[in-house]
Design an enzyme around this catalytic site. Structure first.
Site, PDB file in Angstrom:
ATOM      1  N   LYS A  45       0.749  -1.321   0.123  1.00  0.00           N
ATOM      2  CA  LYS A  45       0.230  -0.112   0.209  1.00  0.00           C
ATOM      3  C   LYS A  45       0.860   1.299   0.020  1.00  0.00           C
ATOM      4  O   LYS A  45       0.602   1.773  -0.568  1.00  0.00           O
ATOM      5  CB  LYS A  45      -1.138  -0.030   0.858  1.00  0.00           C
ATOM      6  CG  LYS A  45      -1.749  -0.862   1.172  1.00  0.00           C
ATOM      7  CD  LYS A  45      -2.487  -1.538   2.282  1.00  0.00           C
ATOM      8  CE  LYS A  45      -3.843  -2.876   2.230  1.00  0.00           C
ATOM      9  NZ  LYS A  45      -4.551  -3.147   2.754  1.00  0.00           N
ATOM     10  N   GLN A  64      -4.656  -1.855   9.320  1.00  0.00           N
ATOM     11  CA  GLN A  64      -4.435  -3.165   8.688  1.00  0.00           C
ATOM     12  C   GLN A  64      -5.400  -4.104   9.645  1.00  0.00           C
ATOM     13  O   GLN A  64      -5.275  -3.429  10.422  1.00  0.00           O
ATOM     14  CB  GLN A  64      -3.236  -3.860   8.398  1.00  0.00           C
ATOM     15  CG  GLN A  64      -2.827  -4.788   7.741  1.00  0.00           C
ATOM     16  CD  GLN A  64      -3.676  -4.996   6.061  1.00  0.00           C
ATOM     17  OE1 GLN A  64      -3.503  -3.606   5.973  1.00  0.00           O
ATOM     18  NE2 GLN A  64      -4.264  -5.732   5.953  1.00  0.00           N
ATOM     19  N   ASP A  66     -11.088   2.412   3.111  1.00  0.00           N
ATOM     20  CA  ASP A  66     -11.621   1.026   3.470  1.00  0.00           C
ATOM     21  C   ASP A  66     -13.293   0.473   3.635  1.00  0.00           C
ATOM     22  O   ASP A  66     -13.507  -0.399   2.836  1.00  0.00           O
ATOM     23  CB  ASP A  66     -10.926   0.174   4.856  1.00  0.00           C
ATOM     24  CG  ASP A  66      -9.686  -0.640   4.753  1.00  0.00           C
ATOM     25  OD1 ASP A  66      -9.015  -0.981   3.232  1.00  0.00           O
ATOM     26  OD2 ASP A  66      -9.256  -0.437   5.415  1.00  0.00           O
TER      27      ASP A  66
END
Ligand code: GUN
Length: 284
Positions: free
Chosen positions: A53, A97, A120
């Site tokens: 990422k 995460q 997200d």
């Protein structure tokens, strides 16, 4: 006949180039999109995902700020960090995460993220908006799947779409997006009766179980589009998906490889969401 390979790497490169163009324009207006990535603990797969990422942010021109926290981090400490990132006007996107260490309640953490910065698309407000078909962020992996089907020239409208797996991250949201595209959708899971029979009806088959060889050649209708969301390792330690690629690609019309399929698409869609978040917060 050998299936066409849906090249997620190539399609994601296109998407990242489009995002880079948007970022360039925003920078000309004095805005640099910024993503905060939070990694708690030392899950080795998570470390790889976070590194990928960061790398994508660099490619696209998005500024990234990675916060590493120890395995023993408390829920209160993580909530405090999220509060700071929510307040920080230079940060437009926040990604925590997953999975998190067991002492931390993931649902509580997701709920604490400002929905405007939830790139997200895990916050219940954004999930709700996805279910009612409203505007908002789209979850990265499901949106990446739709984009790769579409950009490879396959129609979704009117097609029988079968999904294996009912997770909140992939199975459920991809069902919503396929339905939005006018597909006829069936979600299968570990209790589904006659899974091979259901799968054989699929024009588009999406597998997201996290188990090797979930999908075998006898489960495929000739010419079907097969999307493999899995990321597993075989006995030799080689990366592989949920689909028996060698055999299934003899029957399917198109298939995504692992690696180089859905994975890069997820990251490209994250970049797109970061650009959208920065735009919405700055009106740039
Ligand atoms: N863990 C596995 N997939 C994801 C993802 O898409 N986002 C986050 N934050 N964590 C993950």
């Amino acid at each position: 006949m050998q299936a066409k390979i849906i090249d997620g790497k190539a399609i994601s490169a296109q998407l990242k180039a489009e995002a880079a163009e948007d970022v360039k324009q925003m920078k000309e207006n004095g805005i640099t999109p910024r993503l905060a990535v939070v990694l708690v603990g030392d899950n080795s797969a998570s470390k790889v995902y976070v590194r990928n990422k960061q790398r994508a942010c660099e490619e696209v021109g998005i500024a990234s700020k990675t916060v590493l926290m120890g395995e023993e981090t408390t829920e209160a400490e993580l909530l405090q960090l999220i509060d700071e990132l929510n307040q920080d006007q230079s940060v437009h996107g926040i990604l925590v995460q997953l999975p998190l260490p067991k002492q931390i309640d993931e649902a509580k953490i997701i709920l604490a993220i400002d929905p405007k910065k939830d790139v997200d698309c895990f916050h219940p407000l954004n999930v709700g908006s996805l279910f009612t078909g409203g505007e908002g962020f789209l979850p990265c992996t499901p949106a990446g799947i739709i984009e790769m089907i579409r950009r490879s020239g396959y129609e979704i409208a009117g097609k029988r779409c079968v999904i294996i797996g009912r997770s909140n991250i992939v199975g459920k949201p991809v069902a919503m997006l396929l339905m939005k595209e006018n597909g006829t959708v069936t979600i299968c899971h570990s209790k589904t009766k006659d899974l091979p029979g259901v799968c054989r009806e699929a024009d588009i088959l999406v597998c997201a179980t996290g188990k090797r060889n979930t999908v075998t050649a006898d489960m495929i209708k000739e010419g079907a589009v097969v999307i493999d969301v899995g990321m597993n390792r075989d006995e030799a330690g080689k990366l592989c998906g949920d689909v028996d690629y060698a055999a299934v690609s003899q029957v399917a019309g198109a298939i995504t490889p692992v690696p180089g399929g859905v994975g890069p698409m997820t990251i490209a869609m994250l970049m797109k969401n970061c650009v959208t978040a920065a735009r919405q917060q700055t009106q740039a």
